[in-house]
Design a protein around this motif. Structure first.
Motif, PDB file in Angstrom:
ATOM      1  N   VAL A  99      37.578  34.586  35.638  1.00  0.00           N
ATOM      2  CA  VAL A  99      38.453  33.627  35.330  1.00  0.00           C
ATOM      3  C   VAL A  99      39.337  33.199  36.649  1.00  0.00           C
ATOM      4  O   VAL A  99      39.575  33.961  37.501  1.00  0.00           O
ATOM      5  CB  VAL A  99      39.715  34.141  34.502  1.00  0.00           C
ATOM      6  CG1 VAL A  99      40.798  33.105  34.138  1.00  0.00           C
ATOM      7  CG2 VAL A  99      39.058  34.653  33.048  1.00  0.00           C
ATOM      8  N   MET A 100      39.299  31.872  36.675  1.00  0.00           N
ATOM      9  CA  MET A 100      40.107  31.237  37.984  1.00  0.00           C
ATOM     10  C   MET A 100      40.726  30.222  37.446  1.00  0.00           C
ATOM     11  O   MET A 100      40.870  29.597  36.484  1.00  0.00           O
ATOM     12  CB  MET A 100      38.995  30.711  38.954  1.00  0.00           C
ATOM     13  CG  MET A 100      38.026  31.451  39.409  1.00  0.00           C
ATOM     14  SD  MET A 100      36.955  30.716  40.840  1.00  0.00           S
ATOM     15  CE  MET A 100      38.033  30.579  42.027  1.00  0.00           C
ATOM     16  N   GLY A 101      42.051  30.066  38.260  1.00  0.00           N
ATOM     17  CA  GLY A 101      43.012  29.249  37.455  1.00  0.00           C
ATOM     18  C   GLY A 101      44.069  28.826  38.433  1.00  0.00           C
ATOM     19  O   GLY A 101      44.262  29.147  39.767  1.00  0.00           O
ATOM     20  N   TRP A 102      45.330  28.255  37.914  1.00  0.00           N
ATOM     21  CA  TRP A 102      46.340  27.987  38.506  1.00  0.00           C
ATOM     22  C   TRP A 102      47.612  28.348  37.698  1.00  0.00           C
ATOM     23  O   TRP A 102      47.627  28.206  36.786  1.00  0.00           O
ATOM     24  CB  TRP A 102      46.803  26.441  38.744  1.00  0.00           C
ATOM     25  CG  TRP A 102      45.541  25.857  39.516  1.00  0.00           C
ATOM     26  CD1 TRP A 102      44.101  25.628  39.238  1.00  0.00           C
ATOM     27  CD2 TRP A 102      45.054  25.816  41.242  1.00  0.00           C
ATOM     28  NE1 TRP A 102      43.433  25.429  40.419  1.00  0.00           N
ATOM     29  CE2 TRP A 102      44.193  25.610  41.433  1.00  0.00           C
ATOM     30  CE3 TRP A 102      46.225  25.987  41.974  1.00  0.00           C
ATOM     31  CZ2 TRP A 102      43.693  25.075  42.680  1.00  0.00           C
ATOM     32  CZ3 TRP A 102      45.915  25.703  43.558  1.00  0.00           C
ATOM     33  CH2 TRP A 102      44.820  25.324  43.614  1.00  0.00           C
ATOM     34  N   TYR A 103      48.568  28.930  38.495  1.00  0.00           N
ATOM     35  CA  TYR A 103      50.035  29.216  37.958  1.00  0.00           C
ATOM     36  C   TYR A 103      50.908  28.306  38.769  1.00  0.00           C
ATOM     37  O   TYR A 103      50.577  28.109  39.870  1.00  0.00           O
ATOM     38  CB  TYR A 103      50.351  30.428  38.127  1.00  0.00           C
ATOM     39  CG  TYR A 103      49.645  31.471  36.996  1.00  0.00           C
ATOM     40  CD1 TYR A 103      48.189  31.713  37.093  1.00  0.00           C
ATOM     41  CD2 TYR A 103      50.415  31.967  35.751  1.00  0.00           C
ATOM     42  CE1 TYR A 103      47.624  32.285  35.949  1.00  0.00           C
ATOM     43  CE2 TYR A 103      49.894  32.651  34.973  1.00  0.00           C
ATOM     44  CZ  TYR A 103      48.497  32.743  34.939  1.00  0.00           C
ATOM     45  OH  TYR A 103      47.683  33.693  34.116  1.00  0.00           O
ATOM     46  N   ARG A 104      52.275  28.062  38.503  1.00  0.00           N
ATOM     47  CA  ARG A 104      53.150  27.640  39.455  1.00  0.00           C
ATOM     48  C   ARG A 104      54.697  28.062  39.335  1.00  0.00           C
ATOM     49  O   ARG A 104      54.715  28.743  38.165  1.00  0.00           O
ATOM     50  CB  ARG A 104      53.524  26.249  39.007  1.00  0.00           C
ATOM     51  CG  ARG A 104      53.941  25.714  37.681  1.00  0.00           C
ATOM     52  CD  ARG A 104      53.846  24.365  37.458  1.00  0.00           C
ATOM     53  NE  ARG A 104      54.483  24.005  36.371  1.00  0.00           N
ATOM     54  CZ  ARG A 104      54.216  22.744  35.524  1.00  0.00           C
ATOM     55  NH1 ARG A 104      53.745  21.790  36.019  1.00  0.00           N
ATOM     56  NH2 ARG A 104      55.018  22.517  34.173  1.00  0.00           N
ATOM     57  N   GLN A 105      55.305  27.955  40.061  1.00  0.00           N
ATOM     58  CA  GLN A 105      56.842  28.619  40.155  1.00  0.00           C
ATOM     59  C   GLN A 105      57.796  27.544  40.712  1.00  0.00           C
ATOM     60  O   GLN A 105      57.534  27.377  41.785  1.00  0.00           O
ATOM     61  CB  GLN A 105      56.647  29.759  41.287  1.00  0.00           C
ATOM     62  CG  GLN A 105      58.087  30.506  40.935  1.00  0.00           C
ATOM     63  CD  GLN A 105      58.028  32.006  41.336  1.00  0.00           C
ATOM     64  OE1 GLN A 105      57.054  32.283  42.143  1.00  0.00           O
ATOM     65  NE2 GLN A 105      59.032  32.998  41.027  1.00  0.00           N
ATOM     66  N   ALA A 106      58.446  27.246  39.843  1.00  0.00           N
ATOM     67  CA  ALA A 106      59.672  26.369  40.354  1.00  0.00           C
ATOM     68  C   ALA A 106      60.710  27.153  40.970  1.00  0.00           C
ATOM     69  O   ALA A 106      60.929  28.150  40.542  1.00  0.00           O
ATOM     70  CB  ALA A 106      60.017  25.475  38.984  1.00  0.00           C
ATOM     71  N   ALA A 143      47.072  26.327  34.251  1.00  0.00           N
ATOM     72  CA  ALA A 143      45.695  26.152  33.574  1.00  0.00           C
ATOM     73  C   ALA A 143      44.769  27.330  34.138  1.00  0.00           C
ATOM     74  O   ALA A 143      44.968  27.713  35.331  1.00  0.00           O
ATOM     75  CB  ALA A 143      44.936  24.720  33.840  1.00  0.00           C
ATOM     76  N   THR A 144      43.675  27.888  33.276  1.00  0.00           N
ATOM     77  CA  THR A 144      42.814  28.532  33.670  1.00  0.00           C
ATOM     78  C   THR A 144      41.468  28.222  33.133  1.00  0.00           C
ATOM     79  O   THR A 144      41.334  27.576  31.881  1.00  0.00           O
ATOM     80  CB  THR A 144      43.021  30.187  33.064  1.00  0.00           C
ATOM     81  OG1 THR A 144      43.174  30.345  31.775  1.00  0.00           O
ATOM     82  CG2 THR A 144      44.186  30.896  33.912  1.00  0.00           C
ATOM     83  N   LEU A 145      40.188  28.817  33.777  1.00  0.00           N
ATOM     84  CA  LEU A 145      38.914  28.381  33.386  1.00  0.00           C
ATOM     85  C   LEU A 145      37.911  29.515  33.414  1.00  0.00           C
ATOM     86  O   LEU A 145      37.857  30.000  34.802  1.00  0.00           O
ATOM     87  CB  LEU A 145      38.473  27.211  34.117  1.00  0.00           C
ATOM     88  CG  LEU A 145      37.184  26.576  33.738  1.00  0.00           C
ATOM     89  CD1 LEU A 145      36.956  26.228  32.267  1.00  0.00           C
ATOM     90  CD2 LEU A 145      36.663  25.524  34.644  1.00  0.00           C
ATOM     91  N   SER A 146      37.479  29.882  32.480  1.00  0.00           N
ATOM     92  CA  SER A 146      36.365  31.259  32.577  1.00  0.00           C
ATOM     93  C   SER A 146      35.125  30.630  33.565  1.00  0.00           C
ATOM     94  O   SER A 146      34.918  29.634  33.377  1.00  0.00           O
ATOM     95  CB  SER A 146      36.283  31.922  31.454  1.00  0.00           C
ATOM     96  OG  SER A 146      35.369  31.059  30.587  1.00  0.00           O
ATOM     97  N   ARG A 151      39.667  43.064  39.018  1.00  0.00           N
ATOM     98  CA  ARG A 151      41.179  42.952  39.753  1.00  0.00           C
ATOM     99  C   ARG A 151      41.627  41.367  39.589  1.00  0.00           C
ATOM    100  O   ARG A 151      40.687  40.558  39.581  1.00  0.00           O
ATOM    101  CB  ARG A 151      41.047  43.384  41.307  1.00  0.00           C
ATOM    102  CG  ARG A 151      41.038  44.743  41.130  1.00  0.00           C
ATOM    103  CD  ARG A 151      41.218  45.285  42.694  1.00  0.00           C
ATOM    104  NE  ARG A 151      42.422  44.917  43.330  1.00  0.00           N
ATOM    105  CZ  ARG A 151      42.828  44.876  44.528  1.00  0.00           C
ATOM    106  NH1 ARG A 151      41.974  45.286  45.504  1.00  0.00           N
ATOM    107  NH2 ARG A 151      44.118  44.495  44.926  1.00  0.00           N
ATOM    108  N   SER A 152      42.871  41.194  39.838  1.00  0.00           N
ATOM    109  CA  SER A 152      43.474  40.209  39.788  1.00  0.00           C
ATOM    110  C   SER A 152      43.766  39.768  41.410  1.00  0.00           C
ATOM    111  O   SER A 152      44.358  40.467  41.961  1.00  0.00           O
ATOM    112  CB  SER A 152      44.599  39.891  38.953  1.00  0.00           C
ATOM    113  OG  SER A 152      44.159  39.894  37.674  1.00  0.00           O
TER     114      SER A 152
END
Length: 120
Positions: free
Chosen positions: A33-40, A49-52, A107-108
């Motif tokens: 899985v690869m994707g994106w997180y954000r922190q305001a 969003a994530t995509l396997s 692992r992440s």
């Protein structure tokens, strides 16, 4: 060791678009899985969003209809196309990867983050 290198952040006006890229490198058997997180500012990190690697995508409600995640499995690159950006999309965007090593260990991993600022 896995490295995730993000690019594409910046300053944009509300209604504009940005495309984020994240290139993964390292001795890994597969990136599941690869994707994106954000922190305001002042908030917890949240899913964007994530995509396997089989093509299953997952979007935050706030991203649906405006953001599109894609990946190049041959190059281990994940993209996030962000359209119709809003000031509330402002934050540090982190690339994420869940990878399996050649010995089968999952692992992440996280990138260093790229700043996205949307002005009103």
């Amino acid at each position: 060791q896995v490295q995730l290198v993000e690019s594409g952040g910046g300053l944009v006006q509300a209604g504009g678009s940005l495309r984020l890229s994240c290139a993964a490198s390292g001795s890994i058997f597969s990136y599941n899985v690869m994707g994106w997180y954000r922190q305001a500012p002042g908030k917890q990190r949240e899913l964007v969003a994530t995509l396997s690697n089989s093509g299953t995508s997952n979007y935050a409600d706030s991203a649906k209809g405006r953001f599109t995640i894609s990946r190049d499995n041959a190059k281990n690159i994940v993209y996030l196309q962000m359209n119709s950006l809003k000031p509330e999309d402002t934050g540090v965007y982190y690339c994420y990867a869940n990878a399996k090593s050649r010995t089968g260990v999952l692992r992440s991993y996280w990138g260093q983050g790229t700043q996205v600022t949307v002005s009103s």
